[in-house]
Design an enzyme around this catalytic site. Sequence first.
Site, PDB file in Angstrom:
ATOM      1  N   ASP A  24      52.547  11.115  38.688  1.00  0.00           N
ATOM      2  CA  ASP A  24      51.448  11.580  39.543  1.00  0.00           C
ATOM      3  C   ASP A  24      50.944  10.360  40.310  1.00  0.00           C
ATOM      4  O   ASP A  24      50.430   9.406  39.707  1.00  0.00           O
ATOM      5  CB  ASP A  24      50.349  12.157  38.643  1.00  0.00           C
ATOM      6  CG  ASP A  24      49.103  12.535  39.410  1.00  0.00           C
ATOM      7  OD1 ASP A  24      49.036  12.320  40.637  1.00  0.00           O
ATOM      8  OD2 ASP A  24      48.166  13.046  38.750  1.00  0.00           O
ATOM      9  N   SER A  39      57.015  14.933  53.217  1.00  0.00           N
ATOM     10  CA  SER A  39      57.554  16.118  53.921  1.00  0.00           C
ATOM     11  C   SER A  39      58.383  17.072  53.063  1.00  0.00           C
ATOM     12  O   SER A  39      58.850  18.092  53.567  1.00  0.00           O
ATOM     13  CB  SER A  39      58.407  15.722  55.144  1.00  0.00           C
ATOM     14  OG  SER A  39      57.585  15.372  56.245  1.00  0.00           O
ATOM     15  N   GLY A  88      48.970  20.211  47.955  1.00  0.00           N
ATOM     16  CA  GLY A  88      49.973  19.232  47.542  1.00  0.00           C
ATOM     17  C   GLY A  88      49.382  17.879  47.194  1.00  0.00           C
ATOM     18  O   GLY A  88      48.275  17.771  46.658  1.00  0.00           O
ATOM     19  N   VAL A  89      50.113  16.853  47.538  1.00  0.00           N
ATOM     20  CA  VAL A  89      49.712  15.499  47.168  1.00  0.00           C
ATOM     21  C   VAL A  89      48.420  15.090  47.902  1.00  0.00           C
ATOM     22  O   VAL A  89      47.584  14.355  47.362  1.00  0.00           O
ATOM     23  CB  VAL A  89      50.884  14.510  47.416  1.00  0.00           C
ATOM     24  CG1 VAL A  89      51.157  14.273  48.875  1.00  0.00           C
ATOM     25  CG2 VAL A  89      50.648  13.197  46.677  1.00  0.00           C
ATOM     26  N   ASP A  90      48.246  15.575  49.097  1.00  0.00           N
ATOM     27  CA  ASP A  90      47.043  15.302  49.901  1.00  0.00           C
ATOM     28  C   ASP A  90      45.785  15.764  49.144  1.00  0.00           C
ATOM     29  O   ASP A  90      44.827  14.989  48.949  1.00  0.00           O
ATOM     30  CB  ASP A  90      47.194  16.053  51.229  1.00  0.00           C
ATOM     31  CG  ASP A  90      46.283  15.529  52.321  1.00  0.00           C
ATOM     32  OD1 ASP A  90      45.438  14.666  52.033  1.00  0.00           O
ATOM     33  OD2 ASP A  90      46.412  16.010  53.466  1.00  0.00           O
ATOM     34  N   GLY A 135      57.464  18.899  50.462  1.00  0.00           N
ATOM     35  CA  GLY A 135      56.749  20.022  49.868  1.00  0.00           C
ATOM     36  C   GLY A 135      56.530  21.105  50.921  1.00  0.00           C
ATOM     37  O   GLY A 135      57.479  21.727  51.403  1.00  0.00           O
ATOM     38  N   TYR A 187      56.051  20.904  53.954  1.00  0.00           N
ATOM     39  CA  TYR A 187      56.718  20.660  55.242  1.00  0.00           C
ATOM     40  C   TYR A 187      58.223  20.924  55.213  1.00  0.00           C
ATOM     41  O   TYR A 187      58.883  20.847  56.252  1.00  0.00           O
ATOM     42  CB  TYR A 187      56.412  19.238  55.741  1.00  0.00           C
ATOM     43  CG  TYR A 187      55.036  19.072  56.367  1.00  0.00           C
ATOM     44  CD1 TYR A 187      54.103  20.098  56.349  1.00  0.00           C
ATOM     45  CD2 TYR A 187      54.663  17.877  56.991  1.00  0.00           C
ATOM     46  CE1 TYR A 187      52.841  19.948  56.921  1.00  0.00           C
ATOM     47  CE2 TYR A 187      53.406  17.722  57.580  1.00  0.00           C
ATOM     48  CZ  TYR A 187      52.502  18.763  57.533  1.00  0.00           C
ATOM     49  OH  TYR A 187      51.257  18.607  58.115  1.00  0.00           O
TER      50      TYR A 187
HETATM   51  P1  ADP Z   1      54.278  17.634  52.792  1.00  0.00           P
HETATM   52  O1  ADP Z   1      53.287  18.487  53.532  1.00  0.00           O
HETATM   53  O2  ADP Z   1      54.491  16.267  53.445  1.00  0.00           O
HETATM   54  O3  ADP Z   1      55.557  18.336  52.493  1.00  0.00           O
HETATM   55  P2  ADP Z   1      53.358  18.017  50.024  1.00  0.00           P
HETATM   56  O4  ADP Z   1      52.164  17.436  49.363  1.00  0.00           O
HETATM   57  O5  ADP Z   1      53.424  19.504  50.164  1.00  0.00           O
HETATM   58  O6  ADP Z   1      53.523  17.255  51.423  1.00  0.00           O
HETATM   59  O7  ADP Z   1      54.656  17.561  49.229  1.00  0.00           O
HETATM   60  C1  ADP Z   1      55.197  16.263  49.265  1.00  0.00           C
HETATM   61  C2  ADP Z   1      55.695  15.883  47.879  1.00  0.00           C
HETATM   62  O8  ADP Z   1      54.604  15.458  47.074  1.00  0.00           O
HETATM   63  C3  ADP Z   1      56.377  17.035  47.115  1.00  0.00           C
HETATM   64  O9  ADP Z   1      57.543  16.526  46.504  1.00  0.00           O
HETATM   65  C4  ADP Z   1      55.320  17.388  46.066  1.00  0.00           C
HETATM   66  O10 ADP Z   1      55.931  17.909  44.896  1.00  0.00           O
HETATM   67  C5  ADP Z   1      54.742  16.027  45.797  1.00  0.00           C
HETATM   68  N1  ADP Z   1      53.451  15.963  45.089  1.00  0.00           N
HETATM   69  C6  ADP Z   1      52.486  16.901  44.927  1.00  0.00           C
HETATM   70  N2  ADP Z   1      51.471  16.411  44.180  1.00  0.00           N
HETATM   71  C7  ADP Z   1      51.809  15.128  43.847  1.00  0.00           C
HETATM   72  C8  ADP Z   1      51.203  14.085  43.075  1.00  0.00           C
HETATM   73  N3  ADP Z   1      50.020  14.252  42.483  1.00  0.00           N
HETATM   74  N4  ADP Z   1      51.858  12.891  42.962  1.00  0.00           N
HETATM   75  C9  ADP Z   1      53.053  12.704  43.542  1.00  0.00           C
HETATM   76  N5  ADP Z   1      53.669  13.638  44.293  1.00  0.00           N
HETATM   77  C10 ADP Z   1      53.062  14.828  44.435  1.00  0.00           C
END
Ligand code: ADP
Length: 178
Positions: A16, A123, A38-40, A125, A127
């Site tokens: 994470d 990108s 997501g990660v944001d 997730g 995207y």
């Molecule tokens: P994007 O819109 O750029 O695709 P996302 O957040 O949807 O961004 O996904 C990008 C990656 O981050 C995916 O592989 C997702 O599984 C991952 N992700 C989601 N939460 C976390 C976290 N807490 N730490 C690391 N990676 C994460």
Amino acid sequence: MEVQIGESKLMILEGDITQETTDAIVNAANSGLKGGGGVDGAIHRAGGPAIMEACRKIGYCPAGQAVITTGGNLKAKYVIHTVGPVYTGGGRNESKLLKSAYLESLKLASKKGLKSLSFPAISTGAYGYPVSEAARIALTTTLDYLKAHPDIESVRFVLFGKPTYDVFAEEMKKLNMQ
Ligand code: ADP
């Protein structure tokens, strides 16, 4: 899995990104810097309102570019927000924009004098970028950058879940990095 590149280390691990203790973590943001899923979302939840306040002041970041804010309550001192491309089949400059998102984040880290940096799989997730191709771009761009810029001592790819980790590990092997 870790490789040595000159004086620097490139590492992939499952985890994470909000728990990282590197100088900065990279956020896969949207152009409006408005947070989201997501990660944001995870980064804003863990880092608290100071990050959003800083994002509001910056206002906008186009795809392929990067901006930097405080890390708020995170262990990392800074968050580098970069915007990856939305994948729509590959015909809309997606690979160039994804490469640029990594490169601009690395350049910003150098400019700030940072020594260590953690990336998510930008990108891949919401995207929709195919993970193996995204992993190849992430790893080759970082590898080339570290060869030329030993000021960055450590880059970690923090991958959320084993499936994404496994794809990165596979691409790392193909690149003869391991
Ligand atoms: P994007 O819109 O750029 O695709 P996302 O957040 O949807 O961004 O996904 C990008 C990656 O981050 C995916 O592989 C997702 O599984 C991952 N992700 C989601 N939460 C976390 C976290 N807490 N730490 C690391 N990676 C994460």
